[in-house]
Design a protein around this motif. Structure first.
Motif, PDB file in Angstrom:
ATOM      1  N   SER A   1       5.159   5.977  11.440  1.00  0.00           N
ATOM      2  CA  SER A   1       5.866   4.760  11.436  1.00  0.00           C
ATOM      3  C   SER A   1       6.247   4.366  10.051  1.00  0.00           C
ATOM      4  N   HIS A   2       5.151   4.170   9.036  1.00  0.00           N
ATOM      5  CA  HIS A   2       5.412   3.788   7.804  1.00  0.00           C
ATOM      6  C   HIS A   2       4.658   4.199   6.585  1.00  0.00           C
ATOM      7  N   VAL A   3       4.979   4.095   5.608  1.00  0.00           N
ATOM      8  CA  VAL A   3       4.167   4.633   4.452  1.00  0.00           C
ATOM      9  C   VAL A   3       3.765   3.306   3.765  1.00  0.00           C
ATOM     10  N   VAL A   4       2.350   3.494   3.252  1.00  0.00           N
ATOM     11  CA  VAL A   4       1.801   2.446   2.389  1.00  0.00           C
ATOM     12  C   VAL A   4       1.768   2.894   0.850  1.00  0.00           C
ATOM     13  N   LEU A   5       1.991   2.132   0.167  1.00  0.00           N
ATOM     14  CA  LEU A   5       2.150   2.568  -1.280  1.00  0.00           C
ATOM     15  C   LEU A   5       1.094   1.777  -1.978  1.00  0.00           C
ATOM     16  N   ARG A   6       0.252   2.170  -2.862  1.00  0.00           N
ATOM     17  CA  ARG A   6      -1.151   1.855  -3.425  1.00  0.00           C
ATOM     18  C   ARG A   6      -0.884   2.155  -5.004  1.00  0.00           C
ATOM     19  N   GLY A   7      -1.657   1.171  -5.722  1.00  0.00           N
ATOM     20  CA  GLY A   7      -1.451   1.547  -7.218  1.00  0.00           C
ATOM     21  C   GLY A   7      -2.654   2.504  -7.496  1.00  0.00           C
ATOM     22  N   VAL A   8      -2.718   3.254  -8.641  1.00  0.00           N
ATOM     23  CA  VAL A   8      -3.392   4.153  -9.164  1.00  0.00           C
ATOM     24  C   VAL A   8      -4.256   3.839 -10.272  1.00  0.00           C
ATOM     25  N   PRO A   9      -5.491   3.878 -10.539  1.00  0.00           N
ATOM     26  CA  PRO A   9      -6.585   4.129  -9.426  1.00  0.00           C
ATOM     27  C   PRO A   9      -7.126   3.182  -8.840  1.00  0.00           C
ATOM     28  N   GLU A  10      -6.803   1.809  -8.858  1.00  0.00           N
ATOM     29  CA  GLU A  10      -7.489   0.820  -8.350  1.00  0.00           C
ATOM     30  C   GLU A  10      -7.214   0.466  -6.787  1.00  0.00           C
ATOM     31  N   GLY A  11      -6.293   1.294  -6.437  1.00  0.00           N
ATOM     32  CA  GLY A  11      -5.985   1.233  -4.818  1.00  0.00           C
ATOM     33  C   GLY A  11      -5.261   0.021  -4.517  1.00  0.00           C
ATOM     34  N   ALA A  12      -4.982  -0.808  -5.047  1.00  0.00           N
ATOM     35  CA  ALA A  12      -4.268  -2.286  -4.597  1.00  0.00           C
ATOM     36  C   ALA A  12      -2.964  -1.950  -3.798  1.00  0.00           C
ATOM     37  N   GLU A  13      -2.891  -2.517  -2.718  1.00  0.00           N
ATOM     38  CA  GLU A  13      -1.616  -2.126  -1.719  1.00  0.00           C
ATOM     39  C   GLU A  13      -0.424  -2.755  -2.500  1.00  0.00           C
ATOM     40  N   LEU A  14       0.595  -1.991  -2.855  1.00  0.00           N
ATOM     41  CA  LEU A  14       1.987  -2.234  -3.429  1.00  0.00           C
ATOM     42  C   LEU A  14       2.996  -2.607  -2.315  1.00  0.00           C
ATOM     43  N   GLY A  15       2.991  -2.204  -1.112  1.00  0.00           N
ATOM     44  CA  GLY A  15       3.769  -2.572  -0.150  1.00  0.00           C
ATOM     45  C   GLY A  15       3.738  -1.592   0.988  1.00  0.00           C
ATOM     46  N   ARG A  16       4.457  -1.896   1.862  1.00  0.00           N
ATOM     47  CA  ARG A  16       4.554  -1.337   2.894  1.00  0.00           C
ATOM     48  C   ARG A  16       5.930  -0.896   3.554  1.00  0.00           C
ATOM     49  N   VAL A  17       6.491   0.352   3.489  1.00  0.00           N
ATOM     50  CA  VAL A  17       7.749   0.576   3.871  1.00  0.00           C
ATOM     51  C   VAL A  17       7.887   1.387   5.352  1.00  0.00           C
ATOM     52  N   PRO A  18       8.840   0.846   5.999  1.00  0.00           N
ATOM     53  CA  PRO A  18       9.209   1.592   7.494  1.00  0.00           C
ATOM     54  C   PRO A  18       9.633   2.985   7.114  1.00  0.00           C
ATOM     55  N   LEU A  19       9.454   4.077   7.986  1.00  0.00           N
ATOM     56  CA  LEU A  19      10.134   5.414   7.928  1.00  0.00           C
ATOM     57  C   LEU A  19      10.886   5.540   9.104  1.00  0.00           C
ATOM     58  N   GLU A  20      12.111   6.099   8.731  1.00  0.00           N
ATOM     59  CA  GLU A  20      13.213   6.279   9.720  1.00  0.00           C
ATOM     60  C   GLU A  20      13.529   7.832  10.052  1.00  0.00           C
ATOM     61  N   PRO A  21      13.229   8.232  11.240  1.00  0.00           N
ATOM     62  CA  PRO A  21      13.725   9.528  11.456  1.00  0.00           C
ATOM     63  C   PRO A  21      15.369  10.028  11.006  1.00  0.00           C
ATOM     64  N   THR A  22      15.129  11.130  10.452  1.00  0.00           N
ATOM     65  CA  THR A  22      16.613  11.707  10.120  1.00  0.00           C
ATOM     66  C   THR A  22      16.854  12.983  10.605  1.00  0.00           C
ATOM     67  N   GLY A  23      17.373  13.214  11.669  1.00  0.00           N
ATOM     68  CA  GLY A  23      17.581  14.309  12.575  1.00  0.00           C
ATOM     69  C   GLY A  23      16.753  14.411  13.810  1.00  0.00           C
ATOM     70  N   PRO A  24      16.554  15.682  14.296  1.00  0.00           N
ATOM     71  CA  PRO A  24      16.031  15.614  15.575  1.00  0.00           C
ATOM     72  C   PRO A  24      14.115  15.556  15.328  1.00  0.00           C
ATOM     73  N   LEU A  25      13.596  14.633  16.141  1.00  0.00           N
ATOM     74  CA  LEU A  25      12.294  14.135  15.822  1.00  0.00           C
ATOM     75  C   LEU A  25      11.490  15.636  15.656  1.00  0.00           C
ATOM     76  N   GLU A  26      11.499  16.757  16.394  1.00  0.00           N
ATOM     77  CA  GLU A  26      10.935  17.968  16.116  1.00  0.00           C
ATOM     78  C   GLU A  26      10.880  18.550  14.771  1.00  0.00           C
ATOM     79  N   ARG A  27      11.890  18.019  14.119  1.00  0.00           N
ATOM     80  CA  ARG A  27      11.968  18.689  12.712  1.00  0.00           C
ATOM     81  C   ARG A  27      11.203  17.968  11.740  1.00  0.00           C
ATOM     82  N   GLY A  28      10.807  16.766  12.081  1.00  0.00           N
ATOM     83  CA  GLY A  28       9.804  15.922  11.249  1.00  0.00           C
ATOM     84  C   GLY A  28      10.216  15.465  10.111  1.00  0.00           C
ATOM     85  N   PHE A  29      11.517  14.925   9.806  1.00  0.00           N
ATOM     86  CA  PHE A  29      12.062  14.530   8.632  1.00  0.00           C
ATOM     87  C   PHE A  29      12.131  12.974   8.649  1.00  0.00           C
TER      88      PHE A  29
END
Length: 913
Positions: A656-684
């Protein structure tokens, strides 16, 4: 296998139906990629055509080559179903077999295909798109690109082979959209387009009118009644002669000149394609032609060579970088033991490595690189290596690692055995970037305590921080640095065999050990063979599963799994099946230990970045290796393993979403929703990176969050971090090959979309060919030339210093001089690096370009007139082993000893293409 010259009309009807599986419902053009569907929904893209053709040829290979130890595949099991890579791999190799590398290889071909519409050296060249009635010239360039793909594949440079294959397929597919072949009523691909000895007949001449005027967006009847083959003109170069057809569409300047309108069938949208009503017919023929081209490559490479080209295997490669100085006897023996174990255990199985790479180093030299697909040849070469001479520190480790990266397939693990720090630490940034460009993970096994002051001889007093370049490369690549001792190296080296099992790294929270705070990770039902590695001066540790059952550091079998200890290195293998839910690890140590949790799974993901292009004739997503500061960037995710579990009726996992973290400390930089592009079975899936992330340069990591088909949580992390780079740096070469004794133009562009940038431009060429340069700069759309001069320089020298204001671009030409002595059928790597002033915190930006050296012969079709009978390609056996020499100065000398591909080119019929 099908003979290469059998017309598709003569195929068995059931096989022809197989070839058309993906067209029954149109997947999602002749526009570049799936992003284009925002402009023209329902169209078939270059990406669709390329991937579907590859899947059909792969299925044909699987049908003809039954899997060892498994029942043969049946065609009827695939009829009427969407053909997917995950399902193919599950059916052939068994449920759970990872298709990640295969899908990554298809992605390389597809992105190279799409790039033809975006790169400055190809997007406006009519020969590369069958535009402007340049049909003979287009056929010559098409055949040349296929030749280059063939030669590069035989030289085992499959990255370059996929790039040239993508370019060839783009031109081939464009023929059916940009010409009037479909309008002439043809139901099969052009019978002579792939055959250089066959003349293209019935071509319209310059004084033959071809189109009538059309004022509407849709122009179904604008072609004049004739039977000659023509194609449309696009733009103003070359200019459209009177009476000729245009390409058409809102961005084609020629379509406003009489006769107006156009004939392209790129999409289903009349705003882009005046012959949109014939889009699906053109897509059908383009798919059949693409299958034909891939079948020709399979015929010439053989099944093993073709499988290596597209990574049609669940197995990874085995790549070693070995320090061969006198103190390395134990380490070399450990590497030999691991290789022997892997070869014997996996020979003849689907998990047998497909490539073997070996690069030795010492001081002052490194190399040569040895590459082969034959395990016996690799074992023989490795067995001839002995620890001799040297014995002092430091060594040329990063030079050898760079050489290995240039020859190791993407998505591979590279293992470095050494007991010395690097002498060539200045290569650290470039090697870091190359690991991310190649998506390779580097693990250093160092038999040297960084705090130890006794040991091998030293020319000078060395810093305790001397191993930091290894730490930086390991962090950038998603690998690790393991310090151990000689008496433990053979046991610790078992990580080589473990990594060959295609493990994923599970994210930890927090990502590093914090005193008194447990590390937390999640286990889902799709994971198995969970392994915990702990390394450092550890006093104690315990592991707790979701049910509250704990296990300490005691060796042997415990309630959760089996623990082994080798000095300061612990490996805990959790018993299968692991309990799902949240696990904890608490480590007590005097210093900061390293903890890594890995597991085996078929559910993983690939990702890349791109810039939306919406204001041109070919809307789509221009691919990027890394996001650029200040530039709107899309994240494209491709989930692999959705259909590989052997349970086709089960609900699909969903992220459903992707979490972005700083490297190497691991602090969360944000959460972004993922949207399907094309048929779900293709996994894009797609996501827009937040502007806050793109406002600051630096590394970050990606984690995908979702749920499986039963509603349980899923958590996957990218195997290596990404970096927001300060500038967009593009390096491209003219289509075609390099000839010994010639000078090749390269195009360089550097642009800033954030703050002002003061940058040094440096270059590196391997082998050490000379470069000259001519740069010009412009800003905010103006073409004011600030400077224009030429330089001659050696590899890694400063090309120039450039100051860029926001939204300003510098551009120009590099001229690569290929000496007469350049080895034919060899690869040249050109690197341009943009760095900030000395001590600047701004990370460097790198652009890499691979080029192929070929020697034209009197029978070379590229040198023949457009309508000549052309040459044929001698039938030679595919090469499987190569050696490229390395030198202490960082240069390479091409020294292929497998022999040249004489006469070399495309085959006509069974004996020649």
């Amino acid at each position: 296998m099908l003979p290469a010259d059998v017309p598709l009309a003569h195929l068995n009807p059931s096989l022809l139906l197989l070839l058309l599986l993906q067209l029954l419902p149109p997947a999602t053009s002749f526009f570049p990629n799936i992003w284009s569907l925002l402009a023209a929904p329902g169209s078939v893209t270059h990406q669709d055509l390329t991937e579907e053709a590859a899947l059909n040829v792969t299925l044909q290979l699987f049908l003809e080559q039954p899997p060892p130890g498994r029942p043969p595949l049946r065609l009827e099991d695939f009829l009427g179903h969407t053909l997917l890579a995950d399902n193919l791999f599950a059916a052939y190799f068994g449920p759970g077999s990872p298709s990640r590398r295969f899908r990554a290889a298809l992605g390389e071909v597809s992105r190279a295909n799409a790039a033809q519409d975006f790169l400055p050296t190809s997007r406006n060249d009519p020969d590369l798109h069958f535009d402007a009635e340049r049909l003979g010239q287009g056929r010559t360039r098409l055949v040349g690109a296929l030749r280059e793909a063939l030669v590069a594949a035989r030289a085992l440079d499959h990255t370059l082979a996929r790039q040239r294959l993508g370019a060839a397929l783009h031109a081939l597919q464009d023929f059916y959209s940009h010409s009037n072949w479909v309008e002439l009523g043809q139901q099969q691909p052009h019978p002579h387009l792939l055959w250089p000895r066959q003349e293209l007949r019935s071509l319209a001449q310059v004084d033959d009118p071809t189109c009538s005027d059309c004022e509407e967006l849709s122009c179904p009847g604008n072609l004049l009644g004739f039977t000659l083959l023509t194609s449309g003109y696009f733009g103003t170069h070359p200019s459209k002669p009177p009476g000729k057809c245009s390409h058409g569409g809102r961005f084609d300047q020629s379509s406003s000149q009489p006769p107006r309108g156009g004939i392209n069938k790129d999409s289903t949208s009349p705003g882009f394609s005046p012959h949109h009503m014939l889009h699906l017919q053109a897509a059908k023929l383009a798919l059949l032609a693409s299958i034909q081209a891939l079948s020709l490559l399979r015929n010439r490479l053989g099944d093993r060579g073709f499988s290596r080209l597209l990574d049609i295997s669940p197995a990874s490669s085995l790549s070693f970088v070995l320090d061969t100085t006198g103190s390395m006897g134990e380490e070399i023996n450990a590497a030999k033991i691991q290789v022997r174990h892997i070869v014997e255990q996996r020979r003849g199985s689907p998990m047998e490595p497909v490539h073997y790479i070996l690069v030795p180093f010492h001081d002052p030299g490194f190399g040569p690189v040895f590459t082969t697909s034959d395990p016996d040849s690799f074992w023989q070469q490795l067995n001839e290596i002995h620890a001799l001479g040297g014995g002092d520190e430091p060594e040329m480790c990063l030079s050898a690692l760079e050489l290995a990266l240039l020859h190791t397939p993407p998505l591979s693990d590279i293992f470095v055995f050494t007991d010395a720090s690097p002498k060539d630490a200045f290569l650290t940034n470039r090697v870091e970037s190359l690991t991310q460009e190649r998506r390779c993970r580097v693990t250093f096994l160092v038999t040297e305590d960084p705090s130890r002051v006794q040991g091998r001889a030293r020319r000078e007093v060395l810093s305790p921080l001397r191993f930091e370049p290894y730490e930086a490369v390991a962090l950038a690549s998603g690998g690790e640095v393991i310090f151990t001792k000689d008496q433990h190296i053979q046991d610790v080296a078992a990580v080589v065999g473990d990594s060959m099992a295609d493990l994923v790294t599970l994210p930890l929270e927090p990502p590093v050990v914090v005193s008194g705070r447990p590390l937390v990770f999640s286990v889902d039902a799709l994971l198995q063979r969970v392994t915990i590695r702990i390394h450092g001066e550890v006093s104690s540790f315990w592991i707790r599963n979701p049910a509250g059952v704990s296990q300490g550091q005691e060796e042997g079998e415990g309630p959760l799994g089996h623990t082994r200890r080798f000095g300061q290195f612990w490996i805990v293998t959790i018993s299968d099946p692991p309990q799902t839910g949240t696990w904890e690890i608490l480590v007590t140590a005097e210093s900061t230990p390293r903890v890594r949790v890995q597991a085996q799974t078929s559910l993983d993901f690939l990702f890349y970045f791109g810039i939306p292009v919406e204001d041109g004739p070919h809307p789509g997503l221009y691919p990027l290796t890394q996001p650029v500061a200040g530039l709107q960037t899309q994240l494209l995710v491709e989930v692999t393993g959705l259909g590989s579990r052997g349970n086709p009726g089960a609900p699909l996992p969903h992220f459903s979403h992707v979490v972005l973290r700083g490297v190497p400390e691991g602090a969360e930089l944000g959460r972004v929703p993922l949207e399907p592009t094309g048929p779900l079975e293709r996994g894009f899936l797609a996501a827009s990176l937040p502007s806050a992330l793109l406002s600051t340069v630096g590394p970050f990591s990606l984690e995908l969050i979702g749920r499986d088909g039963e509603g349980q949580s899923l958590h996957r992390a990218a195997p290596q971090p990404c970096t927001v780079v300060p500038v967009l740096l593009e390096l491209s070469g003219s289509p075609g090959f390099l000839a010994p004794g010639s000078k090749a133009p390269l195009s360089l562009r550097i642009a800033s979309f954030s703050g002002p940038q003061d940058l040094d431009l440096r270059t590196s060429v391997k082998p050490s060919f000379a470069l000259t340069s001519n740069l010009s700069s412009f800003g905010r759309g103006s073409w004011a030339l600030n400077y224009s001069r030429a330089w001659a320089f050696s590899p890694a020298s400063v090309l120039d210093r450039v100051r860029l204001e926001p939204n300003e671009t510098a551009w120009g030409r590099l001229w690569l001089e290929i000496p007469d002595s350049a080895a034919p059928d060899s690869v040249v790597m050109v690197t341009v690096t943009a760095t900030g002033p000395e001590a600047s915190p701004v990370p460097p930006t790198h652009a890499f370009l691979r080029l192929l050296v070929l020697a034209p012969t009197p029978q070379d079709p590229l040198a023949a007139p457009a309508h000549s009978s052309g040459p044929i390609l001698a039938s030679t056996s595919p090469a499987s082993t190569s050696v490229t020499q390395g030198r202490a100065g960082g240069g390479l000398v091409g020294n292929p000893w497998w022999g040249t591909v004489g006469g070399v080119l495309l085959l006509l019929g069974l004996a020649s293409w």
